[in-house]
Design a protein around this motif. Structure first.
Motif, PDB file in Angstrom:
ATOM      1  N   GLY A  13      26.863   3.905  -4.929  1.00 14.58           N
ATOM      2  CA  GLY A  13      26.827   4.001  -6.401  1.00 14.58           C
ATOM      3  C   GLY A  13      25.354   3.621  -7.087  1.00 14.58           C
ATOM      4  N   PHE A  14      24.341   3.521  -6.582  1.00 15.17           N
ATOM      5  CA  PHE A  14      23.044   3.031  -7.046  1.00 15.17           C
ATOM      6  C   PHE A  14      22.259   4.305  -6.906  1.00 15.17           C
ATOM      7  N   THR A  15      21.284   4.279  -7.849  1.00 16.35           N
ATOM      8  CA  THR A  15      20.098   4.999  -7.553  1.00 16.35           C
ATOM      9  C   THR A  15      18.991   3.913  -6.874  1.00 16.35           C
ATOM     10  N   VAL A  16      18.488   4.525  -5.658  1.00 19.72           N
ATOM     11  CA  VAL A  16      17.587   3.657  -4.763  1.00 19.72           C
ATOM     12  C   VAL A  16      16.078   4.124  -4.706  1.00 19.72           C
ATOM     13  N   VAL A  17      15.223   3.110  -4.757  1.00 15.22           N
ATOM     14  CA  VAL A  17      13.831   3.497  -4.556  1.00 15.22           C
ATOM     15  C   VAL A  17      13.312   2.878  -3.352  1.00 15.22           C
ATOM     16  N   ASN A  18      12.913   3.936  -2.541  1.00 12.19           N
ATOM     17  CA  ASN A  18      12.455   3.631  -1.211  1.00 12.19           C
ATOM     18  C   ASN A  18      10.837   3.816  -0.895  1.00 12.19           C
ATOM     19  N   PHE A  19      10.025   2.935  -1.114  1.00  9.96           N
ATOM     20  CA  PHE A  19       8.633   3.148  -1.236  1.00  9.96           C
ATOM     21  C   PHE A  19       7.760   2.803  -0.183  1.00  9.96           C
ATOM     22  N   ASN A  20       6.657   3.377  -0.002  1.00 12.41           N
ATOM     23  CA  ASN A  20       5.580   2.844   1.065  1.00 12.41           C
ATOM     24  C   ASN A  20       4.512   2.051  -0.018  1.00 12.41           C
ATOM     25  N   TYR A  21       3.888   1.063   0.641  1.00 11.03           N
ATOM     26  CA  TYR A  21       2.734   0.382   0.002  1.00 11.03           C
ATOM     27  C   TYR A  21       1.749   0.222   1.071  1.00 11.03           C
ATOM     28  N   ARG A  22       0.662  -0.417   0.292  1.00 12.65           N
ATOM     29  CA  ARG A  22      -0.729  -0.481   1.223  1.00 12.65           C
ATOM     30  C   ARG A  22      -0.530  -1.642   2.468  1.00 12.65           C
ATOM     31  N   LEU A  23      -0.877  -1.193   3.382  1.00 15.30           N
ATOM     32  CA  LEU A  23      -0.846  -2.280   4.536  1.00 15.30           C
ATOM     33  C   LEU A  23      -2.164  -2.824   5.144  1.00 15.30           C
ATOM     34  N   ALA A  24      -1.937  -4.091   5.556  1.00 15.05           N
ATOM     35  CA  ALA A  24      -3.228  -4.694   6.182  1.00 15.05           C
ATOM     36  C   ALA A  24      -3.145  -3.998   7.693  1.00 15.05           C
ATOM     37  N   PRO A  25      -4.479  -4.208   8.295  1.00 10.43           N
ATOM     38  CA  PRO A  25      -5.991  -4.880   7.833  1.00 10.43           C
ATOM     39  C   PRO A  25      -6.630  -3.952   6.902  1.00 10.43           C
ATOM     40  N   ASP A  26      -6.260  -2.821   6.851  1.00  4.08           N
ATOM     41  CA  ASP A  26      -7.128  -1.969   5.845  1.00  4.08           C
ATOM     42  C   ASP A  26      -7.012  -2.299   4.369  1.00  4.08           C
ATOM     43  N   HIS A  27      -5.746  -3.049   3.847  1.00  2.00           N
ATOM     44  CA  HIS A  27      -5.800  -3.446   2.516  1.00  2.00           C
ATOM     45  C   HIS A  27      -5.046  -4.623   2.740  1.00  2.00           C
ATOM     46  N   GLN A  28      -5.950  -5.640   2.196  1.00  2.66           N
ATOM     47  CA  GLN A  28      -5.495  -6.948   2.193  1.00  2.66           C
ATOM     48  C   GLN A  28      -5.087  -7.480   1.121  1.00  2.66           C
ATOM     49  N   TYR A  29      -4.363  -8.687   1.041  1.00  2.00           N
ATOM     50  CA  TYR A  29      -3.908  -9.250  -0.073  1.00  2.00           C
ATOM     51  C   TYR A  29      -4.704  -9.214  -1.480  1.00  2.00           C
ATOM     52  N   PRO A  30      -4.199  -8.932  -2.452  1.00  2.00           N
ATOM     53  CA  PRO A  30      -2.750  -8.988  -3.102  1.00  2.00           C
ATOM     54  C   PRO A  30      -2.491  -7.165  -3.012  1.00  2.00           C
ATOM     55  N   ALA A  31      -2.829  -6.443  -2.162  1.00  2.00           N
ATOM     56  CA  ALA A  31      -2.730  -5.166  -2.353  1.00  2.00           C
ATOM     57  C   ALA A  31      -1.272  -4.672  -2.461  1.00  2.00           C
ATOM     58  N   PRO A  32      -0.227  -5.319  -1.736  1.00  2.00           N
ATOM     59  CA  PRO A  32       1.267  -4.778  -1.806  1.00  2.00           C
ATOM     60  C   PRO A  32       1.756  -5.257  -3.269  1.00  2.00           C
ATOM     61  N   LEU A  33       1.126  -6.432  -3.806  1.00  2.00           N
ATOM     62  CA  LEU A  33       1.926  -6.622  -4.987  1.00  2.00           C
ATOM     63  C   LEU A  33       1.236  -5.823  -5.930  1.00  2.00           C
ATOM     64  N   GLU A  34       0.106  -5.457  -5.904  1.00  2.00           N
ATOM     65  CA  GLU A  34      -0.439  -4.387  -6.933  1.00  2.00           C
ATOM     66  C   GLU A  34       0.427  -3.186  -6.973  1.00  2.00           C
ATOM     67  N   ASP A  35       0.604  -2.773  -5.703  1.00  2.00           N
ATOM     68  CA  ASP A  35       1.615  -1.491  -5.654  1.00  2.00           C
ATOM     69  C   ASP A  35       2.694  -1.713  -6.000  1.00  2.00           C
ATOM     70  N   ILE A  36       3.738  -2.767  -5.580  1.00  2.00           N
ATOM     71  CA  ILE A  36       4.798  -3.017  -6.541  1.00  2.00           C
ATOM     72  C   ILE A  36       4.739  -2.864  -7.872  1.00  2.00           C
TER      73      ILE A  36
END
Length: 290
Positions: free
Chosen positions: A89-112
């Protein structure tokens, strides 16, 4: 330190995950909108949205942050788990984000954060209810759930980051087998050098440990782990910290009745009764905050 071995690690983990999901089929009761884009980084900024067929109004919405040690994982490996959540009974969002080592911290937070801004602008078209928004994640994704929830709930902490935080709120969060207390007892890049980089700046150090920035405004939390999860020992202390801050918190350590091994991110196994129990428990927890 681990960069030379990451491609092999990705391959080996993917084989395990694909074996876990072998034979599963996608439920035909859902609408599935795939490969939408929320940012400029190609496939790493794509996402899917699922919701029950014949939906005609916004539904309570779960955003899932996948795990994988900050270097592995994608939405395809989480589609059976997240589609199950949507069948409830939910709408669900399933997403990709940038991964290390090509993209380092805080790339995932920026993507979220970029995803949240996209949902603010376009979510209603896909039956996203921003007034009933929930966040769930496991392993590294559990750490990202924790950190992003702190960014949302503590403006002083948000000011330590070079991007403006989306104006969303979470009714509750679920953190499964999470990697908590990074930087509390050792250098923040000791366990994840490929994520944080070899040179740690004072500004980066000031963002950790994340737990020191948790306030009473952190959302209600369901903290889950398993009897043989290698991160199990962090779960109860993390839950105790939340409780001490006055945050409504449930913590559960799941185990097989026959005492056989129940390991890391067990809840993703859609063939497992104990995984179903954990996921149902978290859904029940979320429903308390509709």
């Amino acid at each position: 330190m681990l960069n030379f071995d990451i491609s092999t690690m990705r391959k080996n983990i993917r084989e395990i995950d694909e074996k876990r999901d072998a034979g599963l089929t996608e439920p035909d009761s859902l609408e599935k909108i795939r490969n939408l884009s929320y940012g400029p980084y190609g496939i790493e900024n794509t996402f899917d949205i699922y919701y029950p067929k014949n939906t005609d109004q916004c539904l309570p919405t779960i955003v899932n942050i996948h795990g994988g040690g900050f270097f592995y994982g994608d939405k395809e490996l989480y589609r059976f788990y997240t589609m199950y959540l949507a069948t409830q009974g939910f709408t669900v969002v399933n997403f990709n984000y940038r991964l290390a080592p090509d993209h380092q911290y805080p790339a995932p937070l920026e993507d979220i954060n970029a995803l949240m801004n996209w949902l603010m602008l376009h979510g209603e078209k896909y039956y996203v209810d921003l007034d009933r928004l929930f966040l769930v994640g496991d392993s590294a994704g559990g750490q990202l759930v924790e950190q992003y929830a702190v960014l949302i709930s503590n403006t002083a902490y948000a000011q330590k980051f070079p991007f403006e935080i989306a104006s969303v709120q979470f009714k509750a969060v679920a953190l499964n087998c999470g990697a908590y207390f990074i930087g509390q007892n050792s250098a923040i890049n000791q366990d994840f050098p490929f994520y944080f980089g070899e040179t740690v700046t004072p500004a980066l150090e000031a963002q950790f440990p994340v737990e020191s920035y948790i306030t009473a405004d952190f959302p209600p939390a369901f903290v889950a782990t398993a009897s043989h999860d290698f991160l199990k020992d962090a779960a109860q202390p993390f839950a105790d910290l939340l409780i001490a801050k006055g945050i409504e918190t449930t913590c559960k350590i799941y185990a097989n009745q026959d005492h056989t091994e129940l390991g890391h991110v067990f809840h993703l196994n859609q063939k497992s009764e104990i995984a179903t129990q954990c996921n149902e428990d978290e859904i029940t927890f979320f429903k308390r905050f509709f």
